[in-house]
Structures are given as C-alpha cells and as structure tokens.
Scaffold this motif. Sequence first.
Motif, PDB file in Angstrom:
ATOM      1  N   HIS A  35      40.170  27.190  52.597  1.00 42.97           N
ATOM      2  CA  HIS A  35      40.355  25.815  53.078  1.00 42.97           C
ATOM      3  C   HIS A  35      41.819  25.401  53.051  1.00 42.97           C
ATOM      4  N   PHE A  36      42.530  25.813  51.995  1.00 43.37           N
ATOM      5  CA  PHE A  36      43.930  25.425  51.852  1.00 43.37           C
ATOM      6  C   PHE A  36      44.905  26.464  52.412  1.00 43.37           C
ATOM      7  N   GLY A  37      44.384  27.508  53.061  1.00 44.28           N
ATOM      8  CA  GLY A  37      45.251  28.495  53.687  1.00 44.28           C
ATOM      9  C   GLY A  37      46.008  29.377  52.717  1.00 44.28           C
ATOM     10  N   LEU A  38      45.538  29.465  51.477  1.00 41.75           N
ATOM     11  CA  LEU A  38      46.239  30.267  50.472  1.00 41.75           C
ATOM     12  C   LEU A  38      45.941  31.751  50.606  1.00 41.75           C
ATOM     13  N   ASP A  39      44.887  32.092  51.345  1.00 41.19           N
ATOM     14  CA  ASP A  39      44.525  33.505  51.496  1.00 41.19           C
ATOM     15  C   ASP A  39      45.615  34.303  52.205  1.00 41.19           C
ATOM     16  N   GLN A  40      46.458  33.634  52.992  1.00 43.27           N
ATOM     17  CA  GLN A  40      47.516  34.356  53.708  1.00 43.27           C
ATOM     18  C   GLN A  40      48.528  34.996  52.759  1.00 43.27           C
ATOM     19  N   TYR A  41      48.593  34.511  51.517  1.00 43.12           N
ATOM     20  CA  TYR A  41      49.554  35.040  50.568  1.00 43.12           C
ATOM     21  C   TYR A  41      48.962  36.138  49.672  1.00 43.12           C
ATOM     22  N   LEU A  42      47.650  36.319  49.723  1.00 44.54           N
ATOM     23  CA  LEU A  42      46.976  37.234  48.813  1.00 44.54           C
ATOM     24  C   LEU A  42      46.820  38.619  49.425  1.00 44.54           C
ATOM     25  N   GLU A  43      46.879  39.631  48.588  1.00 48.26           N
ATOM     26  CA  GLU A  43      46.628  40.990  49.045  1.00 48.26           C
ATOM     27  C   GLU A  43      45.166  41.109  49.480  1.00 48.26           C
ATOM     28  N   GLY A  44      44.963  41.458  50.750  1.00 49.31           N
ATOM     29  CA  GLY A  44      43.608  41.574  51.259  1.00 49.31           C
ATOM     30  C   GLY A  44      42.984  40.247  51.635  1.00 49.31           C
ATOM     31  N   GLY A  45      43.767  39.178  51.687  1.00 49.95           N
ATOM     32  CA  GLY A  45      43.207  37.879  52.041  1.00 49.95           C
ATOM     33  C   GLY A  45      42.154  37.443  51.036  1.00 49.95           C
TER      34      GLY A  45
ATOM     35  N   GLY B 180      58.217  41.255  47.433  1.00 53.83           N
ATOM     36  CA  GLY B 180      57.431  42.465  47.210  1.00 53.83           C
ATOM     37  C   GLY B 180      56.391  42.368  46.123  1.00 53.83           C
ATOM     38  N   VAL B 181      56.129  41.150  45.636  1.00 52.72           N
ATOM     39  CA  VAL B 181      55.120  40.967  44.583  1.00 52.72           C
ATOM     40  C   VAL B 181      53.738  40.859  45.228  1.00 52.72           C
ATOM     41  N   THR B 182      52.776  41.599  44.695  1.00 51.85           N
ATOM     42  CA  THR B 182      51.396  41.553  45.171  1.00 51.85           C
ATOM     43  C   THR B 182      50.643  40.462  44.421  1.00 51.85           C
ATOM     44  N   LEU B 183      49.950  39.584  45.154  1.00 54.91           N
ATOM     45  CA  LEU B 183      49.304  38.416  44.563  1.00 54.91           C
ATOM     46  C   LEU B 183      47.784  38.513  44.694  1.00 54.91           C
ATOM     47  N   LEU B 184      47.102  38.218  43.587  1.00 54.15           N
ATOM     48  CA  LEU B 184      45.642  38.155  43.540  1.00 54.15           C
ATOM     49  C   LEU B 184      45.251  36.893  42.793  1.00 54.15           C
ATOM     50  N   VAL B 185      44.037  36.399  43.002  1.00 51.52           N
ATOM     51  CA  VAL B 185      43.525  35.256  42.251  1.00 51.52           C
ATOM     52  C   VAL B 185      42.492  35.747  41.243  1.00 51.52           C
ATOM     53  N   ALA B 186      42.551  35.190  40.034  1.00 50.16           N
ATOM     54  CA  ALA B 186      41.559  35.473  38.985  1.00 50.16           C
ATOM     55  C   ALA B 186      41.158  34.139  38.368  1.00 50.16           C
ATOM     56  N   THR B 187      39.951  33.679  38.689  1.00 53.05           N
ATOM     57  CA  THR B 187      39.507  32.351  38.268  1.00 53.05           C
ATOM     58  C   THR B 187      38.123  32.401  37.651  1.00 53.05           C
ATOM     59  N   ALA B 188      37.860  31.514  36.697  1.00 54.66           N
ATOM     60  CA  ALA B 188      36.530  31.408  36.096  1.00 54.66           C
ATOM     61  C   ALA B 188      35.559  30.663  37.010  1.00 54.66           C
TER      62      ALA B 188
ATOM     63  N   VAL C  46      50.735  40.029  40.364  1.00 55.16           N
ATOM     64  CA  VAL C  46      50.517  38.764  39.658  1.00 55.16           C
ATOM     65  C   VAL C  46      49.093  38.289  39.911  1.00 55.16           C
ATOM     66  N   LEU C  47      48.402  37.947  38.822  1.00 61.99           N
ATOM     67  CA  LEU C  47      47.055  37.385  38.888  1.00 61.99           C
ATOM     68  C   LEU C  47      47.165  35.877  38.695  1.00 61.99           C
ATOM     69  N   LEU C  48      46.722  35.113  39.660  1.00 63.88           N
ATOM     70  CA  LEU C  48      46.885  33.663  39.652  1.00 63.88           C
ATOM     71  C   LEU C  48      45.570  32.966  39.323  1.00 63.88           C
ATOM     72  N   ASP C  49      45.600  32.100  38.329  1.00 67.63           N
ATOM     73  CA  ASP C  49      44.474  31.203  38.094  1.00 67.63           C
ATOM     74  C   ASP C  49      44.417  30.207  39.258  1.00 67.63           C
ATOM     75  N   LEU C  50      43.259  29.581  39.438  1.00 70.44           N
ATOM     76  CA  LEU C  50      43.100  28.633  40.548  1.00 70.44           C
ATOM     77  C   LEU C  50      43.178  27.185  40.070  1.00 70.44           C
ATOM     78  N   ASP C  51      42.159  26.710  39.332  1.00 69.50           N
ATOM     79  CA  ASP C  51      42.116  25.310  38.905  1.00 69.50           C
ATOM     80  C   ASP C  51      43.251  25.004  37.933  1.00 69.50           C
ATOM     81  N   GLY C  52      44.082  24.048  38.293  1.00 71.33           N
ATOM     82  CA  GLY C  52      45.171  23.634  37.419  1.00 71.33           C
ATOM     83  C   GLY C  52      46.430  24.444  37.584  1.00 71.33           C
ATOM     84  N   THR C  53      46.334  25.582  38.292  1.00 74.36           N
ATOM     85  CA  THR C  53      47.499  26.431  38.515  1.00 74.36           C
ATOM     86  C   THR C  53      47.903  26.383  39.981  1.00 74.36           C
ATOM     87  N   LEU C  54      47.035  26.861  40.854  1.00 74.50           N
ATOM     88  CA  LEU C  54      47.298  26.763  42.287  1.00 74.50           C
ATOM     89  C   LEU C  54      46.962  25.388  42.839  1.00 74.50           C
TER      90      LEU C  54
END
Length: 229
Positions: free
Chosen positions: A126-136, A106-114, A12-20
């Motif tokens: 800052h918000f500690g969200l890197d702990q959930y992402l593949e590769g931090g 078992g879902v792999t999470l990445l961020v994709a933001t503009a 799953v590719l997660l947007d940042l602003d307005g999503t996370l």
Amino acid sequence: MTLSLPRRITHVLLDLDGTLTDSAPGIIASLRVGFADAGFDVPTDTVLRTFVGPPLGASMTGIGLSDADAALAIAAYRRDFEVHGMFDNSVVPGFPEALAELRAAGVTLLVATAKPEHYARQIVEHFGLDQYLEGGLDGVHGAAGEAAGLVEGKEVVVERAVAHALALGADVGQIVMVGDREHDVHAAAHHGVPTVGVTWGYAAPGELEAAGAVAIAATPAELRKLLTS
C-alpha cells in the motif's frame, strides 16, 4: 554473547510497526473496538500503545487474559483492523529516501515483523515500500502459523528472515536488525544478529539500550549513515 555493529553491513532486517511506519493510530483504535466487542474492559491508551510492535498474543496474556480470552479479543480486533485500522497508518518521514540510499549503497533490505505476514505485505505494498526490498513482497517476513488467534513470536520471524538473507549470500556477521522495541533486539540477538534501535518508535525511554541495542538512530538519515559508514 556480546554483539557489536559489523564493520561492513550487507543485509538489513527492518521491523515494520514503529520503525518503517507509524501504525499506532489504527492499531490502538481497532484494539479499543476489539476489547469492547469481545466484552472486556478497554485498557488505557497508554497500555494499548505498548501493544504496538510485540506479538499481539504476548501482549494480551501480559495484561492477564487467558489464552482463550486473548484469542477472542484478537479475533474481534482483527475484524475491525481489516476494515478500518490497517491503513490508518503512515510511513515515517524521510524513510523512503533512506531506503533508496541504502539500496544505492548495495545494502539488501528485508522486513521482519511480528505482524501477521498477510497484513504486513498489504501494508508494505500500500505504501510502495516493496520497491526497496529484495524480491519485493517476497522480502516481507511476518508471523504465520496462527493457532487459536495467537501468532508465533518474533524470534521465529527473524529466523526466517536471516535464512532468506543467508540464501542470498549474506554472512551472518554482516546482517543487522533495525527495530524500535526490546523484542526486536532480543529476537535478533537470539540468532547472533545485532540491532540498531530507532527512537521514533514506541519504546519506553532507555528500553532499547537496556535490551542491548548496539547503536541508536534518532532519524532515518542518521540510521542510513550508521548502516553505511
């Protein structure tokens, strides 16, 4: 190409602003300062809210600024954003729990933001969200290659995030984008990836559906169910 929700979602590719995160307060405040400091009329808050999410250069030129004037406004905006606006921001309630449940499933999470990648990584950390992402923080993909104050578009960012997912063993038919604006949907579709839209972000009514989102989630819990059912 008609896209649909995969029967099995692995990446799953997660947007940042307005999503996370709800980043509008800091972005809008810094935009006001940026326009004023650059010597331009300050748009209404309604207009400034539409700037949250899409590539900033596109939003600037979309209201009639030349590339040169947009670069001036963006530079002034960033001076304030780096000091004041970046962390005038908050994680969407319930999203950390949903991310933890997705990881457990078992879902792999990445961020994709503009957003420029160096800002995105600071916010995610800052918000500690890197702990959930593949590769931090290596799982955060944002805009790079800045020139004259403008940044590359979302399609390029999604391309890099998809390439990362494929390198991790994903099948492109099992990757999904999650975002709150039409540009998320269009950028992902350009690479054959469907988008689940979220209603808590900054889209206008009907925007996500019109853009071609394959499903809509009203809460992080509902999103988690859509991605793991």
